[in-house]
Design a protein around this motif. Structure first.
Motif, short mmCIF file in Angstrom:
data_model
loop_
_atom_site.label_atom_id
_atom_site.label_comp_id
_atom_site.label_asym_id
_atom_site.label_seq_id
_atom_site.Cartn_x
_atom_site.Cartn_y
_atom_site.Cartn_z
N GLU A 41 54.53 80.05 0.50
CA GLU A 41 54.09 79.33 1.70
C GLU A 41 53.83 77.86 1.42
OE1 GLU A 41 50.94 81.22 3.83
OE2 GLU A 41 51.97 83.16 3.84
N ARG A 42 53.43 77.55 0.19
CA ARG A 42 53.15 76.17 -0.21
C ARG A 42 54.27 75.55 -1.03
NH1 ARG A 42 47.62 74.99 -0.07
NH2 ARG A 42 48.37 72.87 -0.35
N ARG A 43 55.27 76.35 -1.35
CA ARG A 43 56.39 75.93 -2.21
C ARG A 43 55.89 75.35 -3.53
NH1 ARG A 43 61.81 76.12 -0.92
NH2 ARG A 43 62.20 76.68 1.20
N VAL A 44 54.97 76.08 -4.14
CA VAL A 44 54.45 75.73 -5.46
C VAL A 44 54.93 76.77 -6.44
CG1 VAL A 44 52.35 75.52 -6.86
CG2 VAL A 44 52.43 74.51 -4.57
N LEU A 106 47.63 73.32 -5.11
CA LEU A 106 47.24 74.02 -3.89
C LEU A 106 46.17 73.27 -3.10
CD1 LEU A 106 47.16 77.72 -5.17
CD2 LEU A 106 48.99 76.56 -3.90
#
Length: 109
Positions: A41-44, A106
């Protein structure tokens, strides 16, 4: 999961960071590339590279030229797809740097 990746998972779990995290996440639609720890969802993405300091026949896959080249291609592609890529090795994990990086990426640091 390697022992090093298991430690990373334990550390992230202890801080409640495994929620929303997927291990061995396939991020590319056609390639079989996996991200060790992904927060889609955060593309981490957190990639844990073990065996980088071993020498000779015992050296890890990530320290071999062919594998390094493959890793560069994978990491570059992930970056171009909008992923924030965090790369750590055993020294980083021992120092707790992996947790600091994930928290920062994040927005929890």
């Amino acid at each position: 999961m390697s022992k090093l990746e298991e430690k990373v998972a334990r550390d992230l779990r202890a801080l409640g960071l495994m929620e929303g995290c997927q291990t061995q996440y396939r991020f590319h639609p056609t390639r079989k590339w996996l991200i060790d720890f992904a927060f889609p969802e955060r593309r981490v993405a957190l990639e844990v590279n073990g065996g980088t300091y071993l020498q000779g026949k015992r050296r890890g896959a990530h320290s071999r030229p062919v594998r390094q080249r493959q890793d560069y291609e994978k990491w570059t592609t992930a970056s171009l797809m909008g992923w924030t890529l965090l790369l750590v090795d055993s020294v980083d994990v021992k120092k707790g740097r992996h947790v600091e990086l994930v928290l920062q990426a994040l927005g929890k640091a």
